[in-house]
Design a protein around this motif. Sequence first.
Motif, PDB file in Angstrom:
ATOM      1  N   ASP A 286       0.834  -1.198   0.000  1.00  0.00           N
ATOM      2  CA  ASP A 286       0.000   0.000   0.000  1.00  0.00           C
ATOM      3  C   ASP A 286       0.873   1.255   0.000  1.00  0.00           C
ATOM      4  OD1 ASP A 286      -2.396  -1.360  -0.024  1.00  0.00           O
ATOM      5  OD2 ASP A 286      -2.539  -1.441   2.162  1.00  0.00           O
ATOM      6  N   SER A 287       1.955   1.233   0.767  1.00  0.00           N
ATOM      7  CA  SER A 287       2.826   2.402   0.853  1.00  0.00           C
ATOM      8  C   SER A 287       4.263   1.967   1.111  1.00  0.00           C
ATOM      9  CB  SER A 287       2.353   3.361   1.952  1.00  0.00           C
ATOM     10  OG  SER A 287       2.270   2.698   3.198  1.00  0.00           O
ATOM     11  N   VAL A 288       5.186   2.680   0.499  1.00  0.00           N
ATOM     12  CA  VAL A 288       6.618   2.413   0.636  1.00  0.00           C
ATOM     13  C   VAL A 288       7.328   3.709   0.978  1.00  0.00           C
ATOM     14  CG1 VAL A 288       8.729   1.725  -0.574  1.00  0.00           C
ATOM     15  CG2 VAL A 288       6.621   0.432  -0.919  1.00  0.00           C
ATOM     16  N   MET A 289       8.145   3.666   1.993  1.00  0.00           N
ATOM     17  CA  MET A 289       9.034   4.781   2.338  1.00  0.00           C
ATOM     18  C   MET A 289      10.428   4.443   1.836  1.00  0.00           C
ATOM     19  SD  MET A 289      10.281   6.147   6.086  1.00  0.00           S
ATOM     20  CE  MET A 289      11.864   5.294   6.131  1.00  0.00           C
ATOM     21  N   ILE A 290      10.970   5.277   0.971  1.00  0.00           N
ATOM     22  CA  ILE A 290      12.324   5.087   0.469  1.00  0.00           C
ATOM     23  C   ILE A 290      13.246   6.072   1.173  1.00  0.00           C
ATOM     24  CG2 ILE A 290      13.841   5.134  -1.536  1.00  0.00           C
ATOM     25  CD1 ILE A 290      11.488   4.386  -3.263  1.00  0.00           C
ATOM     26  N   LEU A 291      14.210   5.527   1.874  1.00  0.00           N
ATOM     27  CA  LEU A 291      15.256   6.350   2.479  1.00  0.00           C
ATOM     28  C   LEU A 291      16.451   6.344   1.539  1.00  0.00           C
ATOM     29  CD1 LEU A 291      16.697   7.950   4.693  1.00  0.00           C
ATOM     30  CD2 LEU A 291      17.206   5.777   5.833  1.00  0.00           C
ATOM     31  N   TYR A 292      16.759   7.491   0.987  1.00  0.00           N
ATOM     32  CA  TYR A 292      17.871   7.626   0.041  1.00  0.00           C
ATOM     33  C   TYR A 292      19.024   8.302   0.758  1.00  0.00           C
ATOM     34  CZ  TYR A 292      19.774   7.827  -4.726  1.00  0.00           C
ATOM     35  OH  TYR A 292      20.526   7.622  -5.867  1.00  0.00           O
ATOM     36  N   SER A 293      20.024   7.511   1.105  1.00  0.00           N
ATOM     37  CA  SER A 293      21.111   7.977   1.962  1.00  0.00           C
ATOM     38  C   SER A 293      22.407   8.079   1.169  1.00  0.00           C
ATOM     39  CB  SER A 293      21.285   7.010   3.144  1.00  0.00           C
ATOM     40  OG  SER A 293      22.347   7.412   3.970  1.00  0.00           O
ATOM     41  N   GLU A 294      22.801   9.290   0.856  1.00  0.00           N
ATOM     42  CA  GLU A 294      24.011   9.532   0.071  1.00  0.00           C
ATOM     43  C   GLU A 294      25.140   9.907   1.023  1.00  0.00           C
ATOM     44  OE1 GLU A 294      26.075   8.879  -2.730  1.00  0.00           O
ATOM     45  OE2 GLU A 294      24.051   9.120  -3.544  1.00  0.00           O
ATOM     46  N   GLY A 295      25.957   8.885   1.372  1.00  0.00           N
ATOM     47  CA  GLY A 295      26.936   9.088   2.424  1.00  0.00           C
ATOM     48  C   GLY A 295      28.375   8.811   2.057  1.00  0.00           C
ATOM     49  N   TYR A 296      28.703   8.891   0.755  1.00  0.00           N
ATOM     50  CA  TYR A 296      30.122   8.754   0.409  1.00  0.00           C
ATOM     51  C   TYR A 296      30.774  10.124   0.597  1.00  0.00           C
ATOM     52  CZ  TYR A 296      34.189   6.598  -1.763  1.00  0.00           C
ATOM     53  OH  TYR A 296      35.445   6.075  -1.988  1.00  0.00           O
ATOM     54  N   ASN A 297      30.804  10.531   1.856  1.00  0.00           N
ATOM     55  CA  ASN A 297      31.282  11.861   2.223  1.00  0.00           C
ATOM     56  C   ASN A 297      31.560  11.864   3.721  1.00  0.00           C
ATOM     57  OD1 ASN A 297      28.659  12.314   3.518  1.00  0.00           O
ATOM     58  ND2 ASN A 297      27.868  12.674   1.442  1.00  0.00           N
ATOM     59  N   ASN A 298      31.702  13.031   4.306  1.00  0.00           N
ATOM     60  CA  ASN A 298      32.088  13.108   5.712  1.00  0.00           C
ATOM     61  C   ASN A 298      30.917  12.937   6.687  1.00  0.00           C
ATOM     62  OD1 ASN A 298      30.928  15.520   4.975  1.00  0.00           O
ATOM     63  ND2 ASN A 298      32.430  16.821   5.995  1.00  0.00           N
TER      64      ASN A 298
ATOM     65  N   ASP B 292       3.944  -7.435   5.753  1.00  0.00           N
ATOM     66  CA  ASP B 292       3.029  -6.309   5.900  1.00  0.00           C
ATOM     67  C   ASP B 292       2.788  -5.646   4.548  1.00  0.00           C
ATOM     68  OD1 ASP B 292       2.706  -6.680   8.562  1.00  0.00           O
ATOM     69  OD2 ASP B 292       3.873  -4.954   9.217  1.00  0.00           O
ATOM     70  N   ASN B 293       1.757  -4.791   4.486  1.00  0.00           N
ATOM     71  CA  ASN B 293       1.462  -4.072   3.252  1.00  0.00           C
ATOM     72  C   ASN B 293       2.162  -2.723   3.182  1.00  0.00           C
ATOM     73  OD1 ASN B 293       0.006  -2.757   5.209  1.00  0.00           O
ATOM     74  ND2 ASN B 293      -1.927  -2.733   4.073  1.00  0.00           N
ATOM     75  N   LYS B 294       3.114  -2.518   4.085  1.00  0.00           N
ATOM     76  CA  LYS B 294       3.941  -1.313   4.084  1.00  0.00           C
ATOM     77  C   LYS B 294       5.404  -1.735   4.138  1.00  0.00           C
ATOM     78  CE  LYS B 294       0.303   1.251   6.421  1.00  0.00           C
ATOM     79  NZ  LYS B 294      -0.079   2.138   7.552  1.00  0.00           N
ATOM     80  N   ALA B 295       6.280  -0.895   3.582  1.00  0.00           N
ATOM     81  CA  ALA B 295       7.679  -1.310   3.498  1.00  0.00           C
ATOM     82  C   ALA B 295       8.624  -0.122   3.607  1.00  0.00           C
ATOM     83  CB  ALA B 295       7.946  -2.050   2.186  1.00  0.00           C
ATOM     84  N   ILE B 296       9.812  -0.426   4.124  1.00  0.00           N
ATOM     85  CA  ILE B 296      10.922   0.523   4.145  1.00  0.00           C
ATOM     86  C   ILE B 296      11.986   0.008   3.179  1.00  0.00           C
ATOM     87  CG2 ILE B 296      12.766   1.565   5.514  1.00  0.00           C
ATOM     88  CD1 ILE B 296      10.987   1.176   7.984  1.00  0.00           C
ATOM     89  N   VAL B 297      12.346   0.832   2.211  1.00  0.00           N
ATOM     90  CA  VAL B 297      13.423   0.516   1.276  1.00  0.00           C
ATOM     91  C   VAL B 297      14.520   1.548   1.463  1.00  0.00           C
ATOM     92  CG1 VAL B 297      14.074   0.308  -1.159  1.00  0.00           C
ATOM     93  CG2 VAL B 297      11.862  -0.566  -0.379  1.00  0.00           C
ATOM     94  N   VAL B 298      15.755   1.090   1.586  1.00  0.00           N
ATOM     95  CA  VAL B 298      16.879   1.984   1.860  1.00  0.00           C
ATOM     96  C   VAL B 298      17.906   1.890   0.744  1.00  0.00           C
ATOM     97  CG1 VAL B 298      18.743   2.572   3.461  1.00  0.00           C
ATOM     98  CG2 VAL B 298      16.550   1.736   4.348  1.00  0.00           C
TER      99      VAL B 298
END
Length: 403
Positions: A46-58, A80-86
Amino acid sequence: MKFRWTVIAALILALASCVKGPAPFDDYGSGEGRPERKGTSGLRFDSVMILYSEGYNNLIDYLDTNFDQLEEGYVPARYDNKAIVVYSHAANGRYDWVTDTEPVVFRLYTQYGKVVRDTVFTYPAETVTVEPDFMNRVLGDSRDKCPSQSYGLVYTSHGTGWIPKDYNKSNELSVSKSVGAEYDGQYPSQTIYQLDIDEFGRALPYRFDYIVMDACLMGGVEVVYEWRDLCDYIVASPGEVLAEGFDYVNLAHRLLEGDSPDLAGVCQDYYEMNLDGGDATVGLYDCSKIEALAQACAPIFEAHRDNLFNIKVSEVQSFNYSYDYHFDFRDILVKLGATEEELGPVDAVLAELVLYKKATDTFLNNDIITYSGLSMFLPTNRWKSLNQRYKSTSWNLATGFVK
């Protein structure tokens, strides 16, 4: 940009019209008669939260901590019908920007009482990741593997708002890290890959319900206007964001656990975690209202343009620590000479556009006297080159702020 006291520390969809598929198969293990599990194929959400973590830095140490904090809070179960994608591209160490590391996409879920980081994709270690085509690929891959009714994006890295990524003039102070930051090479002479705000927009392959920007200086009217068609709502800070970032313990609870995303709650959590000796500015913006704000501002800018370069910067509400570019949106109009009658239409739109706004009493040595919840660039004679670059921003083209 995310900020640290001693260091300037270095944005999902579209309401997809896919229908929920059948219940996922029981794929525990790969015994006889059981299909081999491959990523998250076959699941529908039903819903997906995408965490986009750009950490090739300090920021790597802080972003690693954010992952751990995320696991402390609400994590949906495997079916579940909800998901976290990183998505994560992490440096090998805070100052190791020479060792190539693989960017990775993983799904975060609970199973048998434990939190699982289930790798879905890896990409070649030598990939330059802060590029529109690559970000577009990652988000497209994530959608293909986790098809959903709706998506939200949380983006964490560096940021400097609308400031162009290549702005670095010898007669003006250097600025970098417009959106995102991938470092390459030895400090302090490393190359920094980054995105302009229009490039960020082109990188998104579909529309989001919301975008939460855990990056500095992204709560500007220029950013909201540029991204008005990318999502319904934006959460961002007009000022710097301390390197510790947003409240990741409660983040997924706010965005996934309820019937709809609690974006005001995300703002409130961030504000409250900085009340005890911290510094924070934050706002929640309804992107459908930003065109009306441009229409309300255009006649004010036209009527008072002659006063623009007479504004005393020291008298305008600032959110700046490192860069003297971003000031309170409404206070600029006041200092420009707008009358209460002229400000009436602006205030009416702001009441519908800025759905949440809070700031601590002081922000990085600046007293917060007035706070509209939005920032705007203030052109001055000090930033002649930057003034020229500002003329081509979507916000300026719509309003005629700087001629």
